[in-house]
Design an enzyme around this catalytic site. Structure first.
Site, PDB file in Angstrom:
ATOM      1  N   GLY A   3       0.820  -1.216   0.000  1.00  0.00           N
ATOM      2  CA  GLY A   3       0.000   0.000   0.000  1.00  0.00           C
ATOM      3  C   GLY A   3       0.848   1.257   0.000  1.00  0.00           C
ATOM      4  O   GLY A   3       1.746   1.400  -0.827  1.00  0.00           O
ATOM      5  N   GLU A   4       0.604   2.142   0.949  1.00  0.00           N
ATOM      6  CA  GLU A   4       1.341   3.422   1.000  1.00  0.00           C
ATOM      7  C   GLU A   4       2.834   3.216   1.242  1.00  0.00           C
ATOM      8  O   GLU A   4       3.622   4.158   1.096  1.00  0.00           O
ATOM      9  CB  GLU A   4       0.772   4.346   2.079  1.00  0.00           C
ATOM     10  CG  GLU A   4       0.896   3.771   3.480  1.00  0.00           C
ATOM     11  CD  GLU A   4       0.711   4.819   4.599  1.00  0.00           C
ATOM     12  OE1 GLU A   4       1.109   5.983   4.417  1.00  0.00           O
ATOM     13  OE2 GLU A   4       0.179   4.456   5.658  1.00  0.00           O
TER      14      GLU A   4
ATOM     15  N   GLY B 138       4.661   1.030  -0.467  1.00  0.00           N
ATOM     16  CA  GLY B 138       5.316   0.568  -1.682  1.00  0.00           C
ATOM     17  C   GLY B 138       5.176  -0.920  -1.926  1.00  0.00           C
ATOM     18  O   GLY B 138       4.226  -1.554  -1.466  1.00  0.00           O
TER      19      GLY B 138
ATOM     20  N   ASP C 141      -4.928  -3.394  -8.225  1.00  0.00           N
ATOM     21  CA  ASP C 141      -5.160  -3.914  -9.576  1.00  0.00           C
ATOM     22  C   ASP C 141      -4.457  -3.062 -10.623  1.00  0.00           C
ATOM     23  O   ASP C 141      -3.928  -3.581 -11.609  1.00  0.00           O
ATOM     24  CB  ASP C 141      -6.668  -3.955  -9.858  1.00  0.00           C
ATOM     25  CG  ASP C 141      -7.407  -4.858  -8.879  1.00  0.00           C
ATOM     26  OD1 ASP C 141      -6.923  -5.988  -8.648  1.00  0.00           O
ATOM     27  OD2 ASP C 141      -8.442  -4.439  -8.343  1.00  0.00           O
TER      28      ASP C 141
END
Lengths: 308, 308
Positions: free
Chosen positions: A207-208, A210, A238
């Site tokens: 996610g945030e 990487g 996706d």
């Protein structure tokens, strides 16, 4: 031109974030993957299923970006898969409000005849047996099979998931899912265990924070671009996978070195995806916008060091 | 040779992790910062306070790595600061079991006369007024003042913290603390708000997810090295800060470009620190071990991309 087969949901989403909410808008893993991959000069087809309620405009939107939609079955008397979710204030977690499978309940993907020799196959998040049925339709093994999955299938179709991932080259999975699949907290150890399950390459999405790419003893780390505002995270994973698959298909180079660049493309495209609701930001993305952001990724991560 | 003044605790730690537990061992922010900075060719001094129970061996260990310990006050009749903590299974959170301030309760740091012209000052995590008293002892403003702090001071000495950070060039802070200090969830926005409080450079430490360096509109992201096993995270943040400060002092180049490299050195040293209990791994670290790991950092993050 390389061919890319994408299998995944094409759906309606209704999304609520701290910034607002939407009615039913275009969504689905197959849609996000397709739109991301459409930024590369690749001959790609989305294999999916929708109901009679699915607007022709949405299909046209994909066709306009050179996505072949002939593999999207339309069940006239059926209704399109619908998901609704609400994000918490930190945007890192969400509650699912509604899941209506509708036509997806009986989805039997059919790969269009002229895509059965595709070099790259991207299996979006679906029941692992449905993902496997796509591979079974390819007369020769594609050069590169990429699979995305989620914890839901580990809970309720683990054996099928194990059977399917034996046949894939790359798995994309988030950090918590990698831990669940292997029972290992260390992502380094988890990636090695997943290697042993089949995939030679393991991409762990954080996610945030990487994404990590593992292959044998090699590791590559692509950060997520630090953003002022994440407007809607739906589809970011996706989109990452679609950028990754699209770049590999375009370059037809499946080396670790090239896969690093593919991960950077995936992160870059995902950083656009979250800027607006649903697919909105991805629908009209231009090559120059992407290049500008790739430059930002370079300055974000590249450094000079003299070792003497 | 540049001079570096380090202010921070020199302490006893007793640590429990899923891998084992220790008796009272050498710890403290000043110790970890000093050991990290000792890998650079810098004239550094640790300013701190200990009790009569503090072993001469520990002071010798620092002296042997060319750390000036003349600024470590020894209160013969007092006891050394003691902290004890227990890490949870995920190693990302811990409970503090014991905090005995002892001699630290009356700590009034005294910068040795021959270090009052130091180019670089590293203010380890302490009460912000104690940090400020160090700066007040320097007749001219040092070239670079770096401050580390924690949520505890935001809870109980916020005004003093605001007063002190007005006078620093770089702040190192973890992600949750940056959010607490600014009330902003986005780290990009939080960093900008901290900029406005004084520090021109903001380093946000994200533990296993690496660190971000912000300056004006520039961002740099250094990952943490993905490790098979984190044995003991104690001191990793301080080691990061010590590597960062030591590299800047050595090179005497305070540009953003050079600070990127300093962040990489900080991450590299922190990746060693967590491999063993307490300071053990840092006591005998060699230059060739560090260079080898810097190479790993390069292959972890560097990629080639052609933009046309």
């Amino acid at each position: 031109m390389s061919k890319l087969v994408i299998v995944g949901t094409v759906a309606f989403d209704a999304i609520e974030t701290p910034f607002g909410k939407t009615d039913k808008i275009l969504g689905g893993a197959g849609t996000f993957i397709g739109l991301a991959a459409s930024n590369f000069n690749v001959d790609s087809a989305v294999v999916s299923i929708v109901g009679g309620d699915f607007p022709q405009d949405y299909l046209d939107l994909m066709s306009d970006r050179n996505i072949d939609v002939s593999g999207i079955e339309i069940v006239k008397e059926g209704k399109t898969f619908f998901w609704s979710g609400k994000y918490h204030n930190d945007m890192n977690s969400r509650d699912t409000l509604v899941t209506e499978l509708n036509v997806l309940a009986d989805f039997e993907p059919k790969v269009p005849e002229n895509y059965k020799d595709a070099e790259v196959v991207m299996l979006g998040n679906l029941h692992p047996s449905v993902q496997m049925s796509v591979l079974n339709q390819m007369p020769t093994k594609p050069k590169m099979v990429i699979l995305d999955t989620m914890n839901f299938w580990m809970d309720c179709a683990l054996e099928e998931l194990h059977n399917t991932i034996k046949h894939v080259d790359v798995i994309t999975i988030n950090d918590e899912e990698a831990r669940q699949l292997t029972g290992e907290y260390s992502l380094v150890v988890a990636a090695r265990k997943i290697n042993e399950m089949g995939p030679k390459y393991v991409v762990i999405k954080k996610g945030e924070h990487g994404a990590l790419l593992f292959h044998d003893d090699n590791v590559f780390y692509a950060p997520a671009l630090p953003l002022e505002e994440v407007f809607d995270p739906t589809g970011a994973g996706d989109t990452f996978a679609g950028g990754f698959a699209g770049y590999l298909a375009k370059t037809a180079d499946y080396s670790f070195e090239n896969m690093k660049t593919a991960v950077i493309y995936g992160s870059t495209l995902a950083s656009f995806c979250v800027e607006k609701f649903g697919t909105e930001r991805m629908q009209n993305l231009t090559a120059s916008e992407i290049h500008k952001r790739l430059d930002q990724f370079k300055s974000l991560t590249q450094f000079e060091i003299e070792l003497n």
